[in-house]
Enzyme design. Structure first.
Site, PDB file in Angstrom:
ATOM      1  N   GLU A  68     -17.100  14.065 -11.736  1.00 24.33           N
ATOM      2  CA  GLU A  68     -17.556  12.691 -11.511  1.00 24.33           C
ATOM      3  C   GLU A  68     -18.900  12.392 -12.156  1.00 24.33           C
ATOM      4  O   GLU A  68     -19.344  11.241 -12.171  1.00 24.33           O
ATOM      5  CB  GLU A  68     -17.593  12.362 -10.012  1.00 24.33           C
ATOM      6  CG  GLU A  68     -18.626  13.106  -9.200  1.00 24.33           C
ATOM      7  CD  GLU A  68     -18.119  14.407  -8.640  1.00 24.33           C
ATOM      8  OE1 GLU A  68     -18.022  14.551  -7.412  1.00 24.33           O
ATOM      9  OE2 GLU A  68     -17.821  15.309  -9.443  1.00 24.33           O
ATOM     10  N   ASP A  88     -15.550  20.784 -18.091  1.00 19.67           N
ATOM     11  CA  ASP A  88     -14.558  20.487 -17.056  1.00 19.67           C
ATOM     12  C   ASP A  88     -13.176  20.644 -17.666  1.00 19.67           C
ATOM     13  O   ASP A  88     -12.927  20.177 -18.785  1.00 19.67           O
ATOM     14  CB  ASP A  88     -14.754  19.071 -16.510  1.00 19.67           C
ATOM     15  CG  ASP A  88     -14.011  18.850 -15.202  1.00 19.67           C
ATOM     16  OD1 ASP A  88     -12.756  18.873 -15.218  1.00 19.67           O
ATOM     17  OD2 ASP A  88     -14.665  18.664 -14.165  1.00 19.67           O
ATOM     18  N   ASP A 138     -19.899  23.732  -9.961  1.00 18.81           N
ATOM     19  CA  ASP A 138     -19.519  22.608  -9.092  1.00 18.81           C
ATOM     20  C   ASP A 138     -18.024  22.372  -9.248  1.00 18.81           C
ATOM     21  O   ASP A 138     -17.582  21.446  -9.933  1.00 18.81           O
ATOM     22  CB  ASP A 138     -20.321  21.365  -9.490  1.00 18.81           C
ATOM     23  CG  ASP A 138     -19.986  20.153  -8.622  1.00 18.81           C
ATOM     24  OD1 ASP A 138     -19.422  20.346  -7.525  1.00 18.81           O
ATOM     25  OD2 ASP A 138     -20.272  19.019  -9.051  1.00 18.81           O
ATOM     26  N   PRO A 147      -6.809  25.035 -10.202  1.00 24.30           N
ATOM     27  CA  PRO A 147      -7.430  25.353 -11.488  1.00 24.30           C
ATOM     28  C   PRO A 147      -8.728  26.145 -11.395  1.00 24.30           C
ATOM     29  O   PRO A 147      -9.231  26.605 -12.419  1.00 24.30           O
ATOM     30  CB  PRO A 147      -7.683  23.962 -12.086  1.00 24.30           C
ATOM     31  CG  PRO A 147      -7.845  23.063 -10.903  1.00 24.30           C
ATOM     32  CD  PRO A 147      -6.905  23.599  -9.869  1.00 24.30           C
TER      33      PRO A 147
END
Length: 282
Positions: A68, A88, A138, A147
Site C-alpha cells: 500500500e 513486492d 512488511d 506468497p
C-alpha cells in the site's frame, strides 16, 4: 462494511478495498485486514521509525512487501534516505493501492528516491549485490500456501544478514503478541536469535487487528531498546521531515517494555522456523 470499493483476485491472493463504519477504508488481503485508514499510522510508524532512528545514518533502505506504500512513505520521511528499494511480489495489489489508497501512500511511489520492483523479495535479495543500512520486512501473514511463508524462516534471515551493511539493522512485523497467542511471535523471535546477536521484540496495540501486535528488530551491533526517550525525540526533530502521529520517545520506551511473564515465554521458546519446517497453520 459500508461499501465494497474493489474486489478481485490476483495471481497470488484475494484483494478487497472496503469502506467500514469503524475504521474507514481498509485494505484486505486473503480475508485479513492489512491496513485501515483510521489506524494504519500506528502500525507503519512503529514498524519503520525505531530501526530508522537507531541507525546513525540510514541512506539506503530495502522494503520487502509494503504494497500500500505506507511503509515507503514513512521511510522517505527521513532526511538521510538517498535510496529506498521496495520489492513486492504482487503488481496488481500495488496498482490497486495506488488507485484507491492515496491517503496511505501519499504519492510515495513517485518520489525520485523510491525504486519499485515487482519480484519475490527473497529471490531479489539473494541475487542482489547491493547492501542496505536498513531492511524492513512488511509482509502479509505467513499463510501455509501464501506468497510470504518462506520470508519468515532462518534461511531468509541469513540472506537479510548478508545484505545488511556492517552496522545495519532490520525490522519485521511478527504476528499477534497477546499472551494467549504468542506462538508465532515467539517462534519468529527465536528464529531471528539464531541468526543475529541482538534481537529486540516489541509490541503495540493495533485496533483494526483487534490485537496487540508484535514487531522485532535484529542487528549485529544496534539495539533500539537502549535509546532513551530524550534521544528518540531529539533524533525525530532533526531527522524526520513530518510530524509523527503515534511514535515518539515515550511510546518508544513503552513498546519495548514487554511484561515479565511474556519475556519469559519468549525466552523459553526455542523453535526455529526453517524452509522445510514451517510452523504456521491457518
Amino acid at each position: 462494511i459500508k461499501e465494497v470499493i474493489y474486489s478481485g483476485q490476483t495471481g497470488f491472493q484475494s484483494i478487497d478495498i472496503i469502506d467500514t463504519g469503524s475504521f474507514g477504508v481498509c485494505l484486505v488481503l486473503d480475508g485479513k485486514i492489512q491496513s485501515s485508514e483510521r489506524d494504519e499510522f500506528i502500525y507503519h510508524e512503529v514498524l519503520v521509525h525505531p530501526v530508522m532512528l537507531t541507525h546513525p545514518n540510514p541512506e539506503k533502505v530495502f522494503i520487502a512487501g509494503g504494497g500500500e506504500g505506507a511503509t515507503l512513505r514513512e521511510v522517505l520521511a527521513h532526511r538521510a534516505v538517498k535510496k529506498a528499494v521496495m520489492v513486492d511480489i504482487d503488481r496488481e495489489v500495488v496498482d490497486v493501492c495506488r488507485r484507491f489508497l492515496s491517503s496511505f501512500h501519499q504519492n510515495s511511489f513517485d518520489d525520485p528516491r523510491a525504486e519499485l520492483h515487482f519480484a519475490d523479495a527473497r529471490k531479489y535479495l539473494e541475487e542482489s549485490k547491493d547492501k542496505f543500512d536498513v531492511i524492513i520486512v512488511d509482509l502479509v501473514d505467513p499463510l501455509e500456501k501464501g506468497p510470504s511463508r518462506l520470508l519468515y524462516t532462518q534461511d531468509f534471515y541469513q540472506i537479510v544478514k548478508q545484505r545488511l551493511q556492517p552496522g545495519g539493522i532490520m525490522s519485521v512485523q511478527a504476528e499477534p503478541a497477546n499472551w494467549t497467542e504468542l506462538q508465532d511471535f515467539a517462534a519468529i523471535t527465536s528464529t531471528l536469535k539464531s541468526v543475529f546477536p541482538i534481537v529486540c521484540p516489541y509490541r503495540t496495540y493495533i485496533p483494526s487487528f483487534t490485537s496487540v501486535w508484535g514487531f522485532i528488530s535484529a542487528s549485529q551491533s544496534l539495539d533500539p531498546a537502549k535509546l532513551t526517550p530524550d534521544e528518540i525525540d531529539a533524533r525525530i526533530s532533526t531527522r524526520v521531515t513530518k510530524e509523527l502521529k503515534s511514535y515518539d520517545g515515550i511510546s518508544h520506551q513503552a513498546v519495548f517494555a514487554i511484561p515479565k511473564h511474556i519475556r519469559h515465554q519468549l525466552a523459553a521458546t526455542k523453535k526455529i522456523i526453517t524452509d522445510k519446517e514451517p510452523i504456521f497453520v491457518y
